[in-house]
Design an enzyme around this catalytic site. Structure first.
Site, PDB file in Angstrom:
ATOM      1  N   ASP A 173     -11.300  -8.145   6.120  1.00  0.00           N
ATOM      2  CA  ASP A 173     -11.890  -9.166   6.998  1.00  0.00           C
ATOM      3  C   ASP A 173     -12.599  -8.426   8.134  1.00  0.00           C
ATOM      4  O   ASP A 173     -12.153  -8.445   9.286  1.00  0.00           O
ATOM      5  CB  ASP A 173     -10.798 -10.073   7.550  1.00  0.00           C
ATOM      6  CG  ASP A 173     -10.118 -10.858   6.443  1.00  0.00           C
ATOM      7  OD1 ASP A 173     -10.786 -11.675   5.809  1.00  0.00           O
ATOM      8  OD2 ASP A 173      -8.924 -10.620   6.202  1.00  0.00           O
ATOM      9  N   GLY A 188      -1.834  -5.390   0.278  1.00  0.00           N
ATOM     10  CA  GLY A 188      -2.690  -5.135   1.433  1.00  0.00           C
ATOM     11  C   GLY A 188      -1.887  -5.305   2.726  1.00  0.00           C
ATOM     12  O   GLY A 188      -1.927  -4.451   3.624  1.00  0.00           O
ATOM     13  N   HIS A 189      -1.127  -6.424   2.811  1.00  0.00           N
ATOM     14  CA  HIS A 189      -0.282  -6.631   3.997  1.00  0.00           C
ATOM     15  C   HIS A 189       0.782  -5.540   4.082  1.00  0.00           C
ATOM     16  O   HIS A 189       1.099  -5.050   5.166  1.00  0.00           O
ATOM     17  CB  HIS A 189       0.429  -7.994   3.917  1.00  0.00           C
ATOM     18  CG  HIS A 189      -0.497  -9.166   3.888  1.00  0.00           C
ATOM     19  ND1 HIS A 189      -0.674  -9.937   2.765  1.00  0.00           N
ATOM     20  CD2 HIS A 189      -1.292  -9.695   4.840  1.00  0.00           C
ATOM     21  CE1 HIS A 189      -1.532 -10.910   3.033  1.00  0.00           C
ATOM     22  NE2 HIS A 189      -1.928 -10.781   4.278  1.00  0.00           N
ATOM     23  N   MET A 244      -1.030 -14.669   7.442  1.00  0.00           N
ATOM     24  CA  MET A 244      -0.824 -16.076   7.113  1.00  0.00           C
ATOM     25  C   MET A 244       0.144 -16.180   5.923  1.00  0.00           C
ATOM     26  O   MET A 244       0.174 -17.180   5.205  1.00  0.00           O
ATOM     27  CB  MET A 244      -2.153 -16.758   6.791  1.00  0.00           C
ATOM     28  CG  MET A 244      -3.104 -16.752   7.992  1.00  0.00           C
ATOM     29  SD  MET A 244      -4.269 -18.101   8.003  1.00  0.00           S
ATOM     30  CE  MET A 244      -5.167 -17.776   6.502  1.00  0.00           C
ATOM     31  N   GLY A 245       0.956 -15.138   5.700  1.00  0.00           N
ATOM     32  CA  GLY A 245       1.957 -15.180   4.641  1.00  0.00           C
ATOM     33  C   GLY A 245       1.360 -14.967   3.261  1.00  0.00           C
ATOM     34  O   GLY A 245       0.227 -14.526   3.119  1.00  0.00           O
ATOM     35  N   GLY A 265      -6.606  -5.810   8.580  1.00  0.00           N
ATOM     36  CA  GLY A 265      -7.283  -5.192   7.439  1.00  0.00           C
ATOM     37  C   GLY A 265      -8.797  -5.196   7.619  1.00  0.00           C
ATOM     38  O   GLY A 265      -9.364  -6.131   8.184  1.00  0.00           O
ATOM     39  N   LYS A 316      -7.524  -6.941  -2.667  1.00  0.00           N
ATOM     40  CA  LYS A 316      -6.352  -7.827  -2.669  1.00  0.00           C
ATOM     41  C   LYS A 316      -6.566  -8.949  -1.658  1.00  0.00           C
ATOM     42  O   LYS A 316      -7.039  -8.703  -0.536  1.00  0.00           O
ATOM     43  CB  LYS A 316      -5.110  -7.051  -2.252  1.00  0.00           C
ATOM     44  CG  LYS A 316      -4.789  -5.896  -3.173  1.00  0.00           C
ATOM     45  CD  LYS A 316      -3.522  -6.128  -3.929  1.00  0.00           C
ATOM     46  CE  LYS A 316      -3.217  -4.907  -4.780  1.00  0.00           C
ATOM     47  NZ  LYS A 316      -2.151  -5.151  -5.740  1.00  0.00           N
ATOM     48  N   GLN A 329      -7.923 -22.470  12.155  1.00  0.00           N
ATOM     49  CA  GLN A 329      -9.026 -21.651  11.643  1.00  0.00           C
ATOM     50  C   GLN A 329      -9.585 -22.157  10.310  1.00  0.00           C
ATOM     51  O   GLN A 329     -10.424 -21.511   9.703  1.00  0.00           O
ATOM     52  CB  GLN A 329      -8.613 -20.190  11.559  1.00  0.00           C
ATOM     53  CG  GLN A 329      -7.563 -19.866  10.503  1.00  0.00           C
ATOM     54  CD  GLN A 329      -7.066 -18.438  10.636  1.00  0.00           C
ATOM     55  OE1 GLN A 329      -6.362 -18.094  11.565  1.00  0.00           O
ATOM     56  NE2 GLN A 329      -7.434 -17.583   9.687  1.00  0.00           N
ATOM     57  N   ARG A 342      -6.026 -15.370  -1.701  1.00  0.00           N
ATOM     58  CA  ARG A 342      -6.850 -16.366  -2.401  1.00  0.00           C
ATOM     59  C   ARG A 342      -7.152 -15.956  -3.842  1.00  0.00           C
ATOM     60  O   ARG A 342      -7.645 -16.784  -4.610  1.00  0.00           O
ATOM     61  CB  ARG A 342      -8.150 -16.628  -1.629  1.00  0.00           C
ATOM     62  CG  ARG A 342      -7.918 -17.369  -0.325  1.00  0.00           C
ATOM     63  CD  ARG A 342      -9.192 -17.885   0.307  1.00  0.00           C
ATOM     64  NE  ARG A 342      -8.934 -18.823   1.384  1.00  0.00           N
ATOM     65  CZ  ARG A 342      -8.915 -18.516   2.681  1.00  0.00           C
ATOM     66  NH1 ARG A 342      -9.174 -17.294   3.086  1.00  0.00           N
ATOM     67  NH2 ARG A 342      -8.652 -19.441   3.597  1.00  0.00           N
TER      68      ARG A 342
HETATM   69  O1  PAF Z   1      -6.383 -12.502   8.464  1.00  0.00           O
HETATM   70  C1  PAF Z   1      -5.566 -13.429   8.544  1.00  0.00           C
HETATM   71  O2  PAF Z   1      -4.636 -13.568   7.721  1.00  0.00           O
HETATM   72  C2  PAF Z   1      -5.676 -14.441   9.684  1.00  0.00           C
HETATM   73  O3  PAF Z   1      -6.999 -14.729   9.968  1.00  0.00           O
HETATM   74  C3  PAF Z   1      -4.917 -14.004  10.951  1.00  0.00           C
HETATM   75  C4  PAF Z   1      -5.518 -12.736  11.543  1.00  0.00           C
HETATM   76  C5  PAF Z   1      -3.453 -13.775  10.642  1.00  0.00           C
HETATM   77  C6  PAF Z   1      -5.027 -15.105  12.026  1.00  0.00           C
HETATM   78  O4  PAF Z   1      -4.447 -16.296  11.574  1.00  0.00           O
END
Ligand code: PAF
Length: 285
Positions: free
Chosen positions: A150, A36-37, A30-31, A147, A184, A61, A187
């Site tokens: 979540d 972590g990303h 989600m940018g 990751g 990380k 979501q 939020r």
């Molecule tokens: O983990 C996230 O950032 C979001 O839930 C995802 C998997 C990109 C879906 O919008």
């Protein structure tokens, strides 16, 4: 670094890669990308010829009282991070590109989504399953990367991909942490200085839970799930700025209640630090 906002364009890019015999990895995000990303993207780059990062704050979501409006966004920074991690394309659609005015089809799951985060976020996983289904259909990747921070989301997506026969391998990757243990998260930017200091209580508490489990395994006398969660709760409750949403130990990846912690398990917490809800966990396999 190419950035595309259009479904047709990303489909054409993937078709050209496929025609050249190249493999494709997808990192859905989600940018507001962080280390972590970056670790997910690097992992994808190491195993695929081409890597797409989707960068889409998915309105579906977020619940009505959640942080959709204030969710942090910074496409320029995201582009730099994707470039340095070796991604090839960012897919950055507008909400209207993903959801037509007459959008009315959803992907929902009857197991795995009712407990843990699903209890306080009842529509969340329907939104996640729907957007991931769309992203997998649009980009048809060989592999998609998520990751373990979540963890429930990871379990839900693995289950959905199996149920619906997606031809994509789901790869779960370890959580990346700050030096003081805080996982990380985009939020974390919501936290004031005091709250940021208090937020380390999540990883400290989980560390105590993991240590308890470790001693039980070493001594050969299994501990109950309740004993582990009670230990974790006690540590979190020692922090005045922390308010527990849940502390749970469940089976992994089935997310079923367990009595004794003697098999693969997920121990997960969600805690409000001030107004910010943070999650963290450990998985013992
Ligand atoms: O983990 C996230 O950032 C979001 O839930 C995802 C998997 C990109 C879906 O919008």
């Amino acid at each position: 670094m190419k950035i595309t906002e259009k479904i047709d364009e990303i489909r054409n890019i993937v078709s050209e890669w496929r025609a050249a015999g190249l493999s494709v990895g997808l990192v859905p995000t989600m940018g507001f990308l962080h280390e972590g990303h970056k670790s997910l993207i690097e992992r994808a780059v190491s195993s695929n010829d081409r890597v797409i990062v989707s960068d889409f704050v998915n309105p579906m979501q977020f619940g009505p009282s959640e942080d959709l409006g204030s969710y942090p966004r910074d496409l320029d920074q995201d582009e730099k991070l994707c470039e340095s991690a070796g991604a090839d394309v960012i897919f950055h659609p507008a909400p209207s590109e993903m959801y037509n005015d007459d959008f009315s089809s959803f992907v929902d799951m009857t197991t795995l989504t009712g407990g843990l985060c699903g209890r306080t976020r009842p529509i969340h996983f329907r939104g996640v399953c729907t957007v991931i289904t769309k992203l997998l259909n649009i980009t048809t990747p060989d592999r998609a990367y998520f990751g373990q921070k979540d963890a429930q989301q990871l379990a839900v997506i693995m289950h959905m991909v199996s149920d619906l026969n997606f031809d994509t391998e789901i790869i779960g990757c370890p959580s990346i942490r700050e030096a003081d243990g805080l996982a990380k998260s985009s939020r974390n930017t919501y936290l004031s200085a005091n709250e940021r200091a208090a937020a380390t209580i999540l990883s400290k508490a989980l560390g105590e839970g993991r240590a308890m489990l470790g001693s039980a395994v070493t001594s050969g006398s299994p501990v109950t799930a309740d004993a582990i969660t009670a230990t974790i709760r006690k540590v979190i409750e020692s922090e005045p700025l922390a308010k527990i949403d849940y502390v749970e130990a469940v089976s992994w990846p089935g997310l079923e209640p367990i009595e004794t912690a003697d098999g693969p398990l997920l121990c997960a917490v969600a805690v409000y630090i001030g107004k910010t809800r943070l999650i963290d966990n450990f998985i013992s396999e």
